[in-house]
Structure formats: structure tokens, C-alpha cells
Design a protein around this motif. Sequence first.
Motif, PDB file in Angstrom:
ATOM      1  N   PHE A 265       0.811  -1.217   0.000  1.00 44.54           N
ATOM      2  CA  PHE A 265       0.000   0.000   0.000  1.00 44.54           C
ATOM      3  C   PHE A 265       0.845   1.269   0.000  1.00 44.54           C
ATOM      4  O   PHE A 265       0.315   2.374   0.143  1.00 44.54           O
ATOM      5  N   SER A 266       2.160   1.116  -0.160  1.00 42.31           N
ATOM      6  CA  SER A 266       3.043   2.274  -0.291  1.00 42.31           C
ATOM      7  C   SER A 266       3.671   2.342  -1.674  1.00 42.31           C
ATOM      8  O   SER A 266       4.439   3.256  -1.950  1.00 42.31           O
ATOM      9  N   ASP A 267       3.343   1.401  -2.543  1.00 41.48           N
ATOM     10  CA  ASP A 267       3.935   1.322  -3.872  1.00 41.48           C
ATOM     11  C   ASP A 267       2.969   1.920  -4.898  1.00 41.48           C
ATOM     12  O   ASP A 267       1.842   1.459  -5.052  1.00 41.48           O
ATOM     13  N   ASP A 268       3.410   2.952  -5.617  1.00 33.16           N
ATOM     14  CA  ASP A 268       2.533   3.645  -6.552  1.00 33.16           C
ATOM     15  C   ASP A 268       2.017   2.739  -7.661  1.00 33.16           C
ATOM     16  O   ASP A 268       0.861   2.863  -8.087  1.00 33.16           O
ATOM     17  N   ALA A 269       2.869   1.840  -8.136  1.00 35.95           N
ATOM     18  CA  ALA A 269       2.438   0.956  -9.230  1.00 35.95           C
ATOM     19  C   ALA A 269       1.321   0.035  -8.774  1.00 35.95           C
ATOM     20  O   ALA A 269       0.326  -0.167  -9.495  1.00 35.95           O
ATOM     21  N   PHE A 270       1.447  -0.530  -7.565  1.00 38.84           N
ATOM     22  CA  PHE A 270       0.419  -1.445  -7.083  1.00 38.84           C
ATOM     23  C   PHE A 270      -0.837  -0.699  -6.634  1.00 38.84           C
ATOM     24  O   PHE A 270      -1.951  -1.210  -6.807  1.00 38.84           O
ATOM     25  N   THR A 271      -0.677   0.484  -6.048  1.00 42.11           N
ATOM     26  CA  THR A 271      -1.878   1.225  -5.678  1.00 42.11           C
ATOM     27  C   THR A 271      -2.646   1.675  -6.912  1.00 42.11           C
ATOM     28  O   THR A 271      -3.876   1.752  -6.888  1.00 42.11           O
ATOM     29  N   LEU A 272      -1.945   1.946  -8.013  1.00 42.66           N
ATOM     30  CA  LEU A 272      -2.657   2.253  -9.254  1.00 42.66           C
ATOM     31  C   LEU A 272      -3.425   1.030  -9.730  1.00 42.66           C
ATOM     32  O   LEU A 272      -4.588   1.130 -10.125  1.00 42.66           O
ATOM     33  N   ALA A 273      -2.795  -0.137  -9.656  1.00 48.60           N
ATOM     34  CA  ALA A 273      -3.460  -1.372 -10.094  1.00 48.60           C
ATOM     35  C   ALA A 273      -4.719  -1.635  -9.285  1.00 48.60           C
ATOM     36  O   ALA A 273      -5.773  -1.972  -9.842  1.00 48.60           O
ATOM     37  N   ILE A 274      -4.645  -1.480  -7.963  1.00 43.72           N
ATOM     38  CA  ILE A 274      -5.834  -1.754  -7.157  1.00 43.72           C
ATOM     39  C   ILE A 274      -6.841  -0.617  -7.255  1.00 43.72           C
ATOM     40  O   ILE A 274      -8.042  -0.845  -7.148  1.00 43.72           O
TER      41      ILE A 274
END
Length: 600
Positions: A265-274
Motif C-alpha cells: 500500500f506504499s507502492d505507486d504501481a500497485f496502488t494504481l493497479a488496485i
Amino acid sequence: MHHKSLLAILISGTLLVGCGSDDDKSTEVTQPDSGTPTTPVSEYNHQIAGVAVYQGALSGATVCADLNKNLICDSDEPLATTDADGNYQLEWTSEVETPDYYLVANWQAATATQAIQARSLALKVKNPANRAAPKAIVDDAGQGTLIANPQYNGAINNLTHIKQSRVIEMMNQNLSDSDISQLSTELDALLAILYQLDADTLYSVSAETSATANFMRIDYAIAYLQQVIATQIPNVIAAEKILAATYAELWQILSDSGLSIEEFFSDDAFTLAINILFSDSAIALGFTELPIDSRILSQDDWDLVLGNIINDDGFTNTLSLTLSSDLSAFSMQNADNTKVLTWISALAGQALAFEAPLDEDDDELTECWHTTDKRWYTEDNGPVTEPSITGNTYNTVYAGTNVPVTIDINKITNANTSDFWQSVLNTAPEKLKLDALTWPDTLYSLTVTQTEDVMCRVVEDYETYELSSFVTEETLSTTMVAEVLFDFYFPLDIIIDEEEQTIALLDSDGSIEQRYQMTKSTSPSDHLLIKVAEIVEGTAQEYVYPDYFLFIDQQLMKIELNEKMQTSASNNVSVTFDNNTGFTQTLYQHLYDQVNPLVL
């Protein structure tokens, strides 16, 4: 003890005065004790005991009965301190038989990991809802606060906090009692599903349960999602509804990432995905018509991007860059889509730049192999697969085949100051002076992925090379391939290494002019595939265009093989943009002036 009333005493005293002697006139009347209440006031004893937990037992936390319901433990309110197991007990007296109050627990978080960093993304959306993003349970200073309604037998935990926070927000929105009751019931059901708990004992969370991985990841997800949608979606239980709809996919993304919940939940790439996942769900549930994250492409964005990359003129208003340690290149079309400008520079200082017209009269028709139907199809006579859009991804297939092709779009806002675009400019060759331009405020970076190899050929006009009738897949040698492909050099001006499968062509003085590597593999049609590629030095090898041949019916059939690939965001950058200000021609002319191309 029974007392006469004051009126009876006064009457009695008056009669005595009227009938007595003169000596009786000095007799004093006994007044009642002024400290004796005339109307008894009842005091009620109150007591509540429970357990406070948050990612384990809360030891040493301050718990209070928040009598004025300001969500703060004031000094004049009943206070207690939790023991090592999170147990507490509050006792007080009041003149109210059934007091209305909240339970509040405050503590200092022992570790930074207890602070859920549910970041708001400063989203740019139309018609935002008039709601404030909720406070995190543990703030940046490490101060934790949980609230609860005492109806759950004194339990104070994440679930009581969520429930009471939502109810307070419902009351602040002046919802009717029936609406609050209905929403509360829905919330109970959603939380039971998400946390996988028994609905009858939902809010009685043990210290052990609150510290499990499943419980904690739901905590993070709800806190994060609530922060993201709070200013956009008025439905107070939207976070729980969206999370329930995306539960399985979210945890699959988390599992595949290999990250801890905090890292995820601190990674921009993964927060964009979710956020794409959450946004699609929010739209499907009817909460919003707009993406919940400014990084997610809107319909206007898609109209622009697809207009640039899906058309008969190729990729228009688009710059493609190759950036590596020993090879740099770019290509782009002019604003009229009549010319293409290309530049290639190798580490040794060798460079080639040329401007060529786009061939509008190219009538060459190709057909590609469909692995399921096991036949060749042109773009027009093959099965039709409708493209689709999921989040920031355009999904289609390679024309005439069933091979998936995806184009992922990264929307870069405030491009001139963005970290991504600055890193591209810093890597680009100084000769191009890309940093001297003022780029459009929004750029769209493209990443193209093709999941399987695709082979194609020119319809009825492909080249073939006849081999001897006795040649088989097992006996086909490098020498046999060299003899038919390089017959001009064969046999005197050629060196063949069968073990290494290399072919060297010699010039007139006997020195090596060119070297080729031959490799064998299986084609998409399951025939023997021969690859012949020139051997060059360094990473430039990956930009060599090999020749491919199928071994079929005792001949080599020349085909075009488009190998499976994913363009690397670090080495191959393609950006497209809105040309409403004429930036395409500005950029084209700028690049033309820098490389001074050969005009073809």
C-alpha cells in the motif's frame, strides 16, 4: 425517620403563642435542619468492563467513558488503564440512570508498522462529494485512537471503530433512524464477510484474531480505500461494498506482488493497479461515473489515446525512444502523417538519420498463422475478436490470430516536473536536447505486450528455397541452409561452423565481412523454424532484424516472425499526446534540426 412538614410546625407554633401566658412569648420555635433535602436526589452506579485490541492486545491504553461524546477522553470523564491483556473496567456514578456515551481508547503505538498509511491521492474529479477523509486509527505521530459503542459488552477494536465511525457520519448527514438502521445492518453483514467472522459475535474480537494476517490486511485495505473515495462517493459504506466486490482479485494481486501489506500500500504501481480495480467496481456499483484516481484514464483520455494509436496511419502524435548504454534511437511521424523521421546512434559514435515518406500505396497483403484454427488468415478474413478496455489497459489480438496483445497506458500529469518524464529526459542523448522543450502537461506512456510469437507471410508472394528431397528436420545442417541462402559466397568465400551453427561471409581479401548465427526452434505451426541473424556487438544485437524460415515440404519458406515481447519502460519509451496545440510539428522540427537527416 419521619419529619413533620414545615406548615404543620408553623401552625402548631401559632396556636401555642395565641393561648399561652406571657412567659410563653419567649419560647423559640425549632426550625428544620437546612441541610436536610426536601426532595431526595438519586445517584446511579455505572460499571462497564471489556477488552481493547488492535493488532494484538492493547496494553497500557487509556480507556474512558466519553460522556460528552466529543471522541476525546477529558480529565473529568471516567478513566481506566488496560492491563497486559487489554482488559479494563470503568466505574462511576451519575444522576442519569441510563447514560448515553461512547467508549474511547487512546495509546501510543509501539511500532511504526501499526500506523496504517492510508494515503489520499489528491484526486482531480468532477463534482466531489462533501465529505472529509476519515482520520487514520494511528496518526503519523503514532497516537492511536479507537472508538466503540458500549452495546458490544465493552469491546473496543477495529470493527467497533469502523461501525461507530460510520454511524456517527450517518447521524451527521441527518439520515433518518430507519436509514441508519438499514445501513448499519448492511455494514454488519459486509464486515462479517470481509473479516470472515461469525455475524453473531462480530464485534467480540480477540487479541489473537486482531493480529492475524487476514485481519490486518483487511484493516489496511479498508483504511486505504476509505481515504481514497471519501471525498468522492457519498455512500458511507461504499468502501466495504467495493472491497467485498473485489476481494478475491485484490488478494491475488497482493499475493503475486510478493510484498508485505505495508510495502504494497506504499507502492505507486500497485496502488494504481488496485485503484483501477476499485474504480471499475465503484462504477459498476453505480457509486460514480468517473475514475476514482486521476491516474486512471477517463473516456476523454481513451478517445485521445486510441485516436493516436489505432488508425490507418500508424502511431500518430507519438514519439518512440530507444535508450540504452550503447544504442539510442527515435522515430516519429510528422503532423500530416506523410513522413517518418528516424535516428539511430551506436556507442562507437556511428549514427544514421533519415526522413522517408510514408508509403500510401503499399498494397502488400499479409496473412498470419492462427494457432487454434491452424490456418493462415488475413486481417479481414479471420475470426473477429472485439477489443476491450480494463482500467488503463487496451486488450486486443494480433490481426488474423488469437494471440493476445495489450497496451498499458501510464497517464503522466504535470509531465514537465514529473519524476518519470524527468528520468527519461536525463537518460536521452544530449544531442537531442529534449529537455529544451516544454512538453504537453499530460503525456501517455505506452507499454505493449505480446504474449506469444506470431508468424506471418506475404499472401501468395512469399520466398521459398528448394532443398534436396532427402533432407529431414534432423539432418538439416547449417551448411545446407548457407548453400541456399548465401549461394553467391558458397563454397569458396564462406566459413561454416556446424558445431556453433555460425556462417561467416568473406570479402575479396579473405577477411570476415559479416557473421550470422543460425538457430533451430519450433514455429507456432509446430514446423521446424530456422532463424538466421547477423552477429553484432553489445546490446545492439537485440535490435537486429533476423530472417526466419519454415522448413516445410522440403523447402525453406521465408516468413516474418514477430516474437513475443514486452516493451521495457526503461529502454523503450513511447509517449503519445494531445496535438491540439500543434506540439507534434514542433517536436518533429526540433528533432529534424538536431539530427540533420538524410532525406529519402
